[in-house]
Design an enzyme around this catalytic site. Structure first.
Site, PDB file in Angstrom:
ATOM      1  CG  ASP A   8      -1.678   0.130   7.581  1.00  0.00           C
ATOM      2  OD1 ASP A   8      -0.905  -0.402   6.779  1.00  0.00           O
ATOM      3  OD2 ASP A   8      -2.836  -0.291   7.799  1.00  0.00           O
ATOM      4  CB  VAL A  36      -7.139  -1.311   0.400  1.00  0.00           C
ATOM      5  CG1 VAL A  36      -8.134  -0.755   1.412  1.00  0.00           C
ATOM      6  CG2 VAL A  36      -6.276  -0.198  -0.164  1.00  0.00           C
ATOM      7  CE  LYS A  89      -3.899  -1.360   5.016  1.00  0.00           C
ATOM      8  NZ  LYS A  89      -4.052  -2.062   6.295  1.00  0.00           N
ATOM      9  CB  ILE A 115     -11.853  -7.325   2.212  1.00  0.00           C
ATOM     10  CG1 ILE A 115     -11.683  -7.698   3.674  1.00  0.00           C
ATOM     11  CG2 ILE A 115     -13.283  -6.924   1.901  1.00  0.00           C
ATOM     12  CD1 ILE A 115     -11.948  -6.534   4.620  1.00  0.00           C
ATOM     13  N   GLY A 157      -2.872 -10.548   7.383  1.00  0.00           N
ATOM     14  CA  GLY A 157      -2.512 -11.957   7.572  1.00  0.00           C
ATOM     15  C   GLY A 157      -2.023 -12.583   6.285  1.00  0.00           C
ATOM     16  CE  LYS A 208       0.378  -1.352   4.471  1.00  0.00           C
ATOM     17  NZ  LYS A 208       0.081  -2.579   5.186  1.00  0.00           N
TER      18      LYS A 208
HETATM   19  N1  HSE Z   1      -0.469  -3.678   9.787  1.00  0.00           N
HETATM   20  C1  HSE Z   1      -1.592  -3.834   8.927  1.00  0.00           C
HETATM   21  C2  HSE Z   1      -2.853  -4.023   9.783  1.00  0.00           C
HETATM   22  C3  HSE Z   1      -1.377  -5.015   8.028  1.00  0.00           C
HETATM   23  O1  HSE Z   1      -2.735  -4.205  11.002  1.00  0.00           O
HETATM   24  O2  HSE Z   1      -3.955  -3.959   9.264  1.00  0.00           O
HETATM   25  C4  HSE Z   1      -2.248  -5.065   6.821  1.00  0.00           C
HETATM   26  O3  HSE Z   1      -2.057  -3.976   5.971  1.00  0.00           O
END
Ligand code: HSE
Length: 401
Positions: A196, A127, A200, A131, A297, A100
């Site tokens: 993060d 993202v 996204k 899903i 994951g 991302k």
């Molecule tokens: N560190 C991110 C999260 C991983 O916890 O969603 C997936 O992008």
């Protein structure tokens, strides 16, 4: 046969190899051709690994091999990954990524390179992990004018907030437990500070607008100031606290933000708990739709990368349309956004708060020495000015309408 190279044999990269191996019968049928991993690029050796002979350390080996037509970029970062992705696309090799950071920083340029070289740059896994959300925005909702996206886009923070809500635990304790269990990174900054989720929502917003939403223009606040006391008040109000990332295309401009919000039990995102993610999309014809599942994951994310490889196999020599121009979207000043706020001040500021905010709704959970309330709907700018005049507050959390 589609020959693939995987860049980075870490969590997601090894997951890509595992998904292709485990589901090969289904995947090959759906791709219309057999998918085969020819190379794995990594700095390390993997003695004893069934794929150890495929490991190479020089990207040029992959770049110069005309048999390799699809590259899975699961390295992360925006330096080497950027260089390798550009070179691959310029050579007409499609790239499928979970990165991302790179998509948010250079998406439109890499999409243009893909178009110019009749290949694809696909990023379903960037993202929401496993899903499907990029493909719905790109293909399924093409008859819609999408004017709002609200997401729980970070699994780590959703896990932490869920634990705080259900167990009354404090942020620092839950973060430590999440790190001990391997759910949270040793350096959790990108997750807990909201960076993060910001990247996204920048990607999703760019697809919504068909132009570039710069992630650096999005106001971003993390969850580090949320306390167990905040959850006591939230419960009293039949709400919970979630880290939301949202964007809205309104008559007043384009608004985007990442911040903790109080949301009520009736909101569909209220029930999205633990490491799950969800994206709530509003279209002018469809109304609301929601996409829910495992947002992080190894195998969920790898599954999304491999779904992009299958798309590449189905579109050889053709570029799949993706509406994301290099032109920048002007992000409106959040000071103009209007909403209600939950506020906690020390008890000695009770009268001053009542005078400043006028009509407010007190919330009492029996915590001594403080006064908590919910404001009327007001602009972020007005709210910030009133809080400054009060000399600050113990905490404030925005309320999702
Ligand atoms: N560190 C991110 C999260 C991983 O916890 O969603 C997936 O992008």
């Amino acid at each position: 046969m589609i020959q693939i190279a995987v860049l980075g044999y870490g969590t997601v990269g090894s997951g890509v190899v595992e998904v292709i191996e485990t589901n090969k019968a289904d995947i090959n049928k759906k791709a219309g051709e057999e998918l085969a991993v020819k190379y794995i690029l990594d700095l390390r050796e993997f003695p004893g690994d069934p794929y150890e002979k495929k490991v190479v350390h020089d990207f040029d080996v992959i770049l110069k091999d005309p048999e390799v037509t699809v590259i899975c970029e699961t390295m992360g970062g925006a330096t080497y990954a950027y260089d390798y992705t550009r070179k691959a696309l310029l050579a007409g090799k499609s790239v499928c990524t979970s990165n991302k950071e790179l998509v948010a920083a250079h998406g439109p340029e890499l999409l243009r390179l893909a178009r110019e070289n009749r290949c694809n740059y696909l990023f379903e896994a960037s993202v929401g992990g496993g899903i499907p959300i990029i493909r719905p925005l790109n293909y399924s909702l093409t008859a819609e004018h999408i004017d709002g996206i609200t997401g729980i886009l970070n699994g780590t923070t959703n896990y932490i907030l869920t634990k705080m809500d259900k167990e009354g635990a404090d942020f620092e304790d839950v973060l430590k437990e999440a790190q001990d269990k391997g759910y949270a990174e040793k350096n959790p900054e990108a997750d807990v500070e909201g960076y993060d989720a910001c990247r996204k929502i920048a990607i999703l917003s760019s697809l919504m607008m068909g132009k570039s939403v710069n992630y650096e223009d999005i106001y971003t606040e993390g969850i580090t100031k949320i306390t167990s006391a905040d959850f006591k008040y939230a419960k009293q109000m039949n709400k919970s606290v979630k880290l939301l990332a949202f964007s809205q295309d309104t008559e007043d401009g384009f608004f985007a933000m990442v911040a903790p919000f109080m949301i009520s039990r009736e909101h569909p995102l209220y029930s999205v708990n633990d490491v799950f993610n969800a994206v709530y999309v509003h279209g002018n014809m469809l109304g609301d739709s929601m996409y829910y599942g495992r947002g992080a994951g190894k195998l969920p994310t790898a599954s999304a990368v491999v779904s992009d490889v299958v798309d590449c196999a189905r579109h050889q020599g053709k570029t799949i349309m993706c509406f994301w121009d290099e032109e920048q979207v002007k992000v409106a000043d959040i000071g103009r956004a209007k909403r209600k706020f939950f506020v906690r001040v020390s008890a000695d500021k009770r009268e001053a708060a009542m005078a400043a905010f006028g009509s407010l709704a007190e919330i009492n959970v029996g915590i001594a020495d403080e006064f908590a309330f919910m404001t009327q709907t007001m602009s972020e700018k007005d709210f910030a000015e009133k809080i400054e005049k009060l000399g600050g507050c113990l905490n404030r959390i925005r309320i999702m309408a």
